[in-house]
Design a protein around this motif. Structure first.
Motif, PDB file in Angstrom:
ATOM      1  N   ALA A  27       0.830  -1.205   0.000  1.00 31.51           N
ATOM      2  CA  ALA A  27       0.000   0.000   0.000  1.00 31.51           C
ATOM      3  C   ALA A  27       0.864   1.254   0.000  1.00 31.51           C
ATOM      4  N   TYR A  28       1.913   1.254   0.802  1.00 32.50           N
ATOM      5  CA  TYR A  28       2.760   2.445   0.889  1.00 32.50           C
ATOM      6  C   TYR A  28       3.533   2.676  -0.402  1.00 32.50           C
ATOM      7  N   VAL A  29       4.175   1.627  -0.920  1.00 28.71           N
ATOM      8  CA  VAL A  29       4.976   1.793  -2.137  1.00 28.71           C
ATOM      9  C   VAL A  29       4.089   2.124  -3.325  1.00 28.71           C
ATOM     10  N   THR A  30       2.898   1.556  -3.380  1.00 25.78           N
ATOM     11  CA  THR A  30       1.977   1.857  -4.470  1.00 25.78           C
ATOM     12  C   THR A  30       1.541   3.318  -4.429  1.00 25.78           C
ATOM     13  N   ARG A  31       1.303   3.820  -3.232  1.00 27.21           N
ATOM     14  CA  ARG A  31       0.814   5.197  -3.105  1.00 27.21           C
ATOM     15  C   ARG A  31       1.916   6.244  -3.210  1.00 27.21           C
ATOM     16  N   TYR A  32       3.041   6.017  -2.513  1.00 21.28           N
ATOM     17  CA  TYR A  32       4.075   7.045  -2.422  1.00 21.28           C
ATOM     18  C   TYR A  32       5.355   6.723  -3.191  1.00 21.28           C
ATOM     19  N   GLY A  33       5.523   5.501  -3.624  1.00 16.46           N
ATOM     20  CA  GLY A  33       6.749   5.120  -4.305  1.00 16.46           C
ATOM     21  C   GLY A  33       7.837   4.740  -3.317  1.00 16.46           C
ATOM     22  N   SER A  34       8.982   4.374  -3.852  1.00 12.83           N
ATOM     23  CA  SER A  34      10.102   3.963  -3.003  1.00 12.83           C
ATOM     24  C   SER A  34      11.179   5.035  -3.041  1.00 12.83           C
ATOM     25  N   TRP A  35      10.897   6.151  -2.476  1.00 16.69           N
ATOM     26  CA  TRP A  35      11.787   7.303  -2.526  1.00 16.69           C
ATOM     27  C   TRP A  35      13.013   7.159  -1.634  1.00 16.69           C
ATOM     28  N   ASN A  36      12.882   6.494  -0.488  1.00 23.14           N
ATOM     29  CA  ASN A  36      14.011   6.325   0.419  1.00 23.14           C
ATOM     30  C   ASN A  36      13.775   5.065   1.244  1.00 23.14           C
ATOM     31  N   TRP A  37      14.471   3.992   0.930  1.00 22.33           N
ATOM     32  CA  TRP A  37      14.223   2.715   1.590  1.00 22.33           C
ATOM     33  C   TRP A  37      14.587   2.742   3.070  1.00 22.33           C
ATOM     34  N   ARG A  38      15.510   3.601   3.477  1.00 21.97           N
ATOM     35  CA  ARG A  38      15.894   3.648   4.893  1.00 21.97           C
ATOM     36  C   ARG A  38      14.813   4.283   5.749  1.00 21.97           C
ATOM     37  N   GLN A  39      14.074   5.228   5.209  1.00 23.78           N
ATOM     38  CA  GLN A  39      13.028   5.895   5.979  1.00 23.78           C
ATOM     39  C   GLN A  39      11.644   5.304   5.752  1.00 23.78           C
ATOM     40  N   LEU A  40      11.485   4.557   4.692  1.00 24.90           N
ATOM     41  CA  LEU A  40      10.188   3.993   4.336  1.00 24.90           C
ATOM     42  C   LEU A  40       9.530   3.166   5.443  1.00 24.90           C
ATOM     43  N   PRO A  41      10.245   2.287   6.148  1.00 19.82           N
ATOM     44  CA  PRO A  41       9.568   1.476   7.167  1.00 19.82           C
ATOM     45  C   PRO A  41       8.905   2.318   8.266  1.00 19.82           C
ATOM     46  N   LEU A  46       6.067   0.015   9.693  1.00 12.36           N
ATOM     47  CA  LEU A  46       6.661  -1.315   9.790  1.00 12.36           C
ATOM     48  C   LEU A  46       7.824  -1.304  10.770  1.00 12.36           C
ATOM     49  N   GLN A  47       7.998  -2.386  11.486  1.00 12.73           N
ATOM     50  CA  GLN A  47       9.120  -2.538  12.408  1.00 12.73           C
ATOM     51  C   GLN A  47      10.221  -3.356  11.743  1.00 12.73           C
ATOM     52  N   ARG A  48      10.580  -2.994  10.540  1.00  8.53           N
ATOM     53  CA  ARG A  48      11.605  -3.677   9.758  1.00  8.53           C
ATOM     54  C   ARG A  48      12.666  -2.668   9.342  1.00  8.53           C
ATOM     55  N   CYS A  49      13.827  -3.163   8.946  1.00  7.59           N
ATOM     56  CA  CYS A  49      14.859  -2.268   8.426  1.00  7.59           C
ATOM     57  C   CYS A  49      14.560  -1.982   6.950  1.00  7.59           C
TER      58      CYS A  49
END
Length: 94
Positions: A27-41, A46-49
């Protein structure tokens, strides 16, 4: 046997992904894209790296991933290219 801890020392979850986590990531990647994988979680809840999220998305959740066996045409291409090039990719990385 020792069981692997489900969280690491910084509190991030490890191990198998749940359906709920997959849904949040998609849902997040579909809506906002993957702009910064370190901050995305953090923003996706999400409680993931970030690396875990990136690998989950790229290897399992992307909508354009093709699954299953190679077609006959793809198999022929692989065989022809291997006959022509051999294992050159192994020499390129050295």
């Amino acid at each position: 046997m020792v069981r692997t801890p489900s969280r690491d020392s910084s509190g991030l979850k490890k191990g198998t992904w749940t359906q709920e986590e997959d849904t949040k990531l998609v849902a997040y990647v579909t809506r906002y894209g993957s702009w910064n994988w370190r901050q995305l979680p953090r923003f996706a809840g999400l409680q993931r790296c970030g690396k875990s999220c990136r690998l989950r998305w790229l290897n399992y959740l992307r909508p354009n991933i093709k699954r299953g066996n190679y077609t006959a045409d793809e198999d022929d291409i692989i065989i022809r290219l291997h006959q022509k090039l051999g294992n050159k990719y192994a020499h390129i990385s050295n």
